[in-house]
Write a protein that holds these residues in place. Sequence first.
Motif, mmCIF file in Angstrom:
data_model
loop_
_atom_site.group_PDB
_atom_site.id
_atom_site.type_symbol
_atom_site.label_atom_id
_atom_site.label_comp_id
_atom_site.label_asym_id
_atom_site.label_seq_id
_atom_site.Cartn_x
_atom_site.Cartn_y
_atom_site.Cartn_z
ATOM 1 N N TYR A 121 0.828 -1.205 0.000
ATOM 2 C CA TYR A 121 0.000 0.000 0.000
ATOM 3 C C TYR A 121 0.864 1.257 0.000
ATOM 4 C CZ TYR A 121 -2.670 3.822 2.098
ATOM 5 O OH TYR A 121 -3.214 5.046 2.367
ATOM 6 N N GLU A 122 1.899 1.264 0.849
ATOM 7 C CA GLU A 122 2.784 2.424 0.904
ATOM 8 C C GLU A 122 3.534 2.621 -0.408
ATOM 9 O OE1 GLU A 122 3.659 4.839 3.516
ATOM 10 O OE2 GLU A 122 1.582 4.232 3.868
ATOM 11 N N GLN A 127 4.630 5.673 -5.167
ATOM 12 C CA GLN A 127 5.137 5.548 -6.528
ATOM 13 C C GLN A 127 4.040 5.612 -7.596
ATOM 14 O OE1 GLN A 127 8.382 5.452 -6.838
ATOM 15 N NE2 GLN A 127 8.859 5.112 -4.671
ATOM 16 N N GLY A 128 2.806 5.352 -7.176
ATOM 17 C CA GLY A 128 1.741 5.222 -8.162
ATOM 18 C C GLY A 128 1.637 3.775 -8.620
ATOM 19 N N VAL A 129 0.443 3.365 -9.031
ATOM 20 C CA VAL A 129 0.218 1.964 -9.378
ATOM 21 C C VAL A 129 1.110 1.523 -10.533
ATOM 22 C CG1 VAL A 129 -1.481 0.280 -10.196
ATOM 23 C CG2 VAL A 129 -2.169 2.045 -8.567
ATOM 24 N N HIS A 135 8.314 -1.785 -11.784
ATOM 25 C CA HIS A 135 9.579 -2.309 -11.272
ATOM 26 C C HIS A 135 9.557 -3.833 -11.157
ATOM 27 C CE1 HIS A 135 10.355 1.891 -10.308
ATOM 28 N NE2 HIS A 135 11.609 1.567 -10.132
ATOM 29 N N PHE A 136 8.380 -4.414 -11.150
ATOM 30 C CA PHE A 136 8.282 -5.870 -11.119
ATOM 31 C C PHE A 136 8.777 -6.479 -12.434
ATOM 32 C CE2 PHE A 136 5.097 -7.007 -7.570
ATOM 33 C CZ PHE A 136 5.497 -5.915 -6.813
ATOM 34 N N LEU A 221 12.372 3.166 -3.956
ATOM 35 C CA LEU A 221 12.836 2.677 -5.247
ATOM 36 C C LEU A 221 13.759 3.699 -5.883
ATOM 37 C CD1 LEU A 221 9.439 1.343 -6.619
ATOM 38 C CD2 LEU A 221 11.308 0.002 -5.683
ATOM 39 N N GLU A 222 14.801 3.213 -6.517
ATOM 40 C CA GLU A 222 15.776 4.115 -7.125
ATOM 41 C C GLU A 222 15.152 4.852 -8.302
ATOM 42 O OE1 GLU A 222 19.769 1.444 -6.132
ATOM 43 O OE2 GLU A 222 19.221 1.975 -8.193
#
Length: 240
Positions: A121-122, A127-129, A135-136, A221-222
Amino acid sequence: MEGVFTFIGAILGEGSGQVVGHLLLVAIIIMWLAFKAVSNLKAVPDGTQNVMEAYLGGVIAMGKDVIGEELSRKYLPLVATIGLFVLVCNLIGIIPGFESPTNNINVTLPLALVVFIYYNYEGIKKQGVVHYFAHFAGPVKALSPLMFPIEVVSHISRIVSLSFRLFGNIKGDDLFLWVLLMLVPWIVPLPGFLLLTFSALLQTFVFMILTYVYLAGAVALEEEHPEKAPEPVVDTLGAV
């Protein structure tokens, strides 16, 4: 554990009643600690206030190296509460006549689910959906059909890892204590109690640090930066 005498089990019976009774005991202990810590606040802390402030400071220091001080403080309520709950659950099982609620998968699994749902959730919130789930897929677009399901399975496996690691270790510790007390019920088990106390502290630390690690992976996330121009090379004389 079935067949092992506990004071609460003798009153409420074995099974779910015994687990719920020990969970209520843990809740009462935690609320008592919180009340004692804030009932008489002092500029120079002592007693329970000193212990709790040291604990919270340690949790912040733990998260600072993983996620940074600002985010460590932001997620302090979650991590510190989980840590205190797990620690008390682990420790009461060392006392003969009581049982660790964390030796039951029905307790550790909800804890793991809370961490899993919250860090996702965070991550989505910050980052937005689209950016979060992008990133996955990994950095190479050609491999994204392969990487995305692997990452999904990897994240889901964290639920199993968190819940079963804690459950398995505490269950094993309780069995070890049970056998130890049957074989040598008096002074000899004292080193075993020290070992079990260390294990309880270690399992609490592992659960807390992994919570911070998963949060860091979701919200820190970078950012993708354009490649910088190569800097001029300076020779041994300092000339460009």
